[in-house]
Design a protein around this motif. Structure first.
Motif, PDB file in Angstrom:
ATOM      1  N   UNK A 163       0.792  -1.149   0.043  1.00  0.00           N
ATOM      2  CA  UNK A 163      -0.120   0.094  -0.137  1.00  0.00           C
ATOM      3  C   UNK A 163       0.898   1.271   0.150  1.00  0.00           C
ATOM      4  N   UNK A 164       1.930   1.344   0.925  1.00  0.00           N
ATOM      5  CA  UNK A 164       2.776   2.561   1.053  1.00  0.00           C
ATOM      6  C   UNK A 164       3.449   2.637  -0.199  1.00  0.00           C
ATOM      7  N   UNK A 165       3.974   1.630  -1.120  1.00  0.00           N
ATOM      8  CA  UNK A 165       4.505   1.710  -2.288  1.00  0.00           C
ATOM      9  C   UNK A 165       3.672   2.276  -3.245  1.00  0.00           C
ATOM     10  N   UNK A 166       2.471   1.678  -3.354  1.00  0.00           N
ATOM     11  CA  UNK A 166       1.574   2.293  -4.412  1.00  0.00           C
ATOM     12  C   UNK A 166       1.135   3.840  -3.999  1.00  0.00           C
ATOM     13  N   UNK A 167       1.019   4.205  -2.904  1.00  0.00           N
ATOM     14  CA  UNK A 167       0.757   5.677  -2.499  1.00  0.00           C
ATOM     15  C   UNK A 167       1.946   6.414  -2.858  1.00  0.00           C
ATOM     16  N   UNK A 168       3.093   6.087  -2.933  1.00  0.00           N
ATOM     17  CA  UNK A 168       4.364   6.860  -3.291  1.00  0.00           C
ATOM     18  C   UNK A 168       4.246   7.042  -4.744  1.00  0.00           C
ATOM     19  N   UNK A 169       3.961   5.972  -5.598  1.00  0.00           N
ATOM     20  CA  UNK A 169       3.947   6.117  -6.985  1.00  0.00           C
ATOM     21  C   UNK A 169       2.911   7.183  -7.449  1.00  0.00           C
ATOM     22  N   UNK A 170       1.959   7.479  -6.600  1.00  0.00           N
ATOM     23  CA  UNK A 170       1.136   8.235  -7.103  1.00  0.00           C
ATOM     24  C   UNK A 170       1.397   9.723  -6.662  1.00  0.00           C
ATOM     25  N   UNK A 171       2.468  10.114  -5.836  1.00  0.00           N
ATOM     26  CA  UNK A 171       2.625  11.264  -5.395  1.00  0.00           C
ATOM     27  C   UNK A 171       3.650  12.168  -6.191  1.00  0.00           C
ATOM     28  N   UNK A 172       3.483  13.434  -6.125  1.00  0.00           N
ATOM     29  CA  UNK A 172       4.335  14.262  -6.838  1.00  0.00           C
ATOM     30  C   UNK A 172       5.713  14.422  -6.445  1.00  0.00           C
ATOM     31  N   UNK A 173       6.805  14.466  -7.246  1.00  0.00           N
ATOM     32  CA  UNK A 173       7.915  15.035  -6.950  1.00  0.00           C
ATOM     33  C   UNK A 173       8.012  16.317  -5.949  1.00  0.00           C
ATOM     34  N   UNK A 174       8.688  16.325  -4.727  1.00  0.00           N
ATOM     35  CA  UNK A 174       8.726  17.252  -3.941  1.00  0.00           C
ATOM     36  C   UNK A 174       9.965  17.214  -2.913  1.00  0.00           C
ATOM     37  N   UNK A 175       9.920  18.313  -2.086  1.00  0.00           N
ATOM     38  CA  UNK A 175      10.762  18.078  -1.184  1.00  0.00           C
ATOM     39  C   UNK A 175       9.888  17.874   0.184  1.00  0.00           C
ATOM     40  N   UNK A 176      10.717  17.387   1.240  1.00  0.00           N
ATOM     41  CA  UNK A 176      10.102  17.133   2.536  1.00  0.00           C
ATOM     42  C   UNK A 176       9.428  18.367   3.055  1.00  0.00           C
ATOM     43  N   UNK A 177       8.339  18.199   3.639  1.00  0.00           N
ATOM     44  CA  UNK A 177       7.625  19.474   4.335  1.00  0.00           C
ATOM     45  C   UNK A 177       8.199  19.742   5.831  1.00  0.00           C
ATOM     46  N   UNK A 178       8.303  18.548   6.547  1.00  0.00           N
ATOM     47  CA  UNK A 178       8.862  18.282   7.928  1.00  0.00           C
ATOM     48  C   UNK A 178      10.038  17.615   7.949  1.00  0.00           C
ATOM     49  N   UNK A 179      10.682  17.700   9.194  1.00  0.00           N
ATOM     50  CA  UNK A 179      11.919  17.148   9.557  1.00  0.00           C
ATOM     51  C   UNK A 179      11.380  15.636   9.525  1.00  0.00           C
ATOM     52  N   UNK A 180      12.500  14.782   9.178  1.00  0.00           N
ATOM     53  CA  UNK A 180      12.194  13.273   8.855  1.00  0.00           C
ATOM     54  C   UNK A 180      12.082  12.615  10.356  1.00  0.00           C
ATOM     55  N   UNK A 181      12.371  13.258  11.468  1.00  0.00           N
ATOM     56  CA  UNK A 181      12.212  12.389  12.655  1.00  0.00           C
ATOM     57  C   UNK A 181      11.136  12.792  13.588  1.00  0.00           C
ATOM     58  N   UNK A 182       9.958  13.514  12.727  1.00  0.00           N
ATOM     59  CA  UNK A 182       8.902  13.785  13.680  1.00  0.00           C
ATOM     60  C   UNK A 182       7.544  12.910  13.023  1.00  0.00           C
TER      61      UNK A 182
END
Ligand SMILES: Nc1nc2c(ncn2[C@@H]2O[C@H](COP(=O)(O)OP(=O)(O)OP(=O)(O)O)[C@@H](O)[C@H]2O)c(=O)[nH]1
Ligand SMILES: [Mg+2]
Length: 296
Positions: A163-182
């Motif tokens: 499910x997570x893999x399929x979600x990722x496929x559908x998302x646009x390219x972009x920069x993270x909006x939040x720090x990766x540890x929250x």
């Protein structure tokens, strides 16, 4: 690896009460940040949970179950859920695969969706015989042209990675909006209140959990690494207060012990938790109180 584009986006989790939306969010994050119970209408707010890995940051938006709301607080909950139907990159429409297909509801939501809709068939661990799944998928396919229909079990974790893999496929390219540890953009205080409220939902019955809210009054980190938390469990009636406290305080003690366990896991520290119970008559119908509690 370097040519894998980074993906980022917002994905709302929408559906009827009790289908397992919050269980799904906790499972994807690998941590419990939202309340889960076997009672409908457990979730009251829109809560963002942030999934981060090397190639993506996915902000999952958990929402209250959509139902025909009669009371003020329930209307506020459904409005909150509907607000997460648009302004997103993808919607996960979650259904309980042991329940029959609600044609009108599914079609309505898909029409209103401001983005592509994946259908998530949850609770497949409960579907027997397995062949039932095929006819279910056929049924949903004939209703709407879902780009993906994904059978999962949020409880056992089955097919969640897919499910997570399929979600990722559908998302646009972009920069993270939040720090990766929250895990969420909400304050720790809010999540702590949510975990305490979950225990009230799990341990009490009938109208008691629905008339209960939790407010964290104090959250202090002591020098020895211990976190001292004071929280108020607000109830609508004196009789509810009696139930929450229990015989010789046994219920309140149980709520406190179970909540402390979850909070310690989440914060990774030892916690001293003190709970108080307070009666606030008809708070679920009072605008000012609802607003103060973040429900409107
Ligand atoms: N057997 C089984 N039970 C599940 C699964 N996912 C969730 N549940 C159970 O379903 C019940 C409801 O789960 P929640 O995650 O609170 O459901 P929800 O959709 O967030 O409900 P609301 O917040 O009320 O809208 C709980 O008792 C969960 O343990 C699953 O995959 N299999
Ligand atoms: Mg929920």
């Amino acid at each position: 690896m370097n040519d894998t584009p980074f993906k980022a986006g917002f994905v709302s989790i929408i559906g009827r009460p009790n289908v397992g939306k919050s269980t799904l969010l906790n499972r994807i994050l690998g941590e419990k940040i939202v309340a889960v119970s076997d009672k409908p209408q457990t979730t009251r707010n829109v809560i963002r949970g942030i999934f981060s890995d090397k190639t993506s940051q996915i902000v999952f938006v958990d929402t209250p179950g959509i139902h025909t709301a009669r009371t003020r607080i329930n209307r506020a909950m459904v409005d909150a859920a509907m607000s997460a139907v648009t302004g997103i990159d993808l919607m996960l429409l979650v259904v309980d695969s042991t329940e029959k297909i609600e044609e009108k509801f599914i079609k309505d939501i898909c029409l209103k969706a401001g983005a592509a809709v994946y259908l998530v068939l949850n609770k497949i661990d409960q579907v027997t015989p397995r062949e039932m799944l095929f006819s279910l998928i056929e049924g949903y396919t004939s209703l709407y042209d879902f780009p993906e229909i994904i059978p999962v079990s949020a409880q056992t974790g089955s097919n969640i990675q897919r499910l997570v893999d399929l979600v990722r496929e559908k998302l646009p390219e972009g920069e993270p909006l939040f720090p990766d540890d929250i895990l969420t953009d909400l304050p720790e205080k809010f999540i702590v209140a949510e975990l305490i409220r979950e225990k009230v939902f799990r341990l009490t019955n009938r109208e008691v959990p629905y008339g209960a809210a939790v407010v964290v009054e104090a959250f202090n980190e002591r020098e020895n690494g211990l976190v001292a938390i004071n929280a108020i469990i607000m109830v609508e009636r004196d009789s509810h207060k009696g139930i929450i406290i229990g015989k010789k305080g046994t219920m309140l003690k149980k709520i406190g012990e179970q909540a402390r366990h979850d909070i310690e896991r989440l914060l990774g520290t030892r916690v001293y938790l003190e709970l108080f119970v307070q009666v606030q008559e008809r708070w679920t119908e009072r605008t000012a109180m609802l607003r103060e509690l973040g429900y409107e």
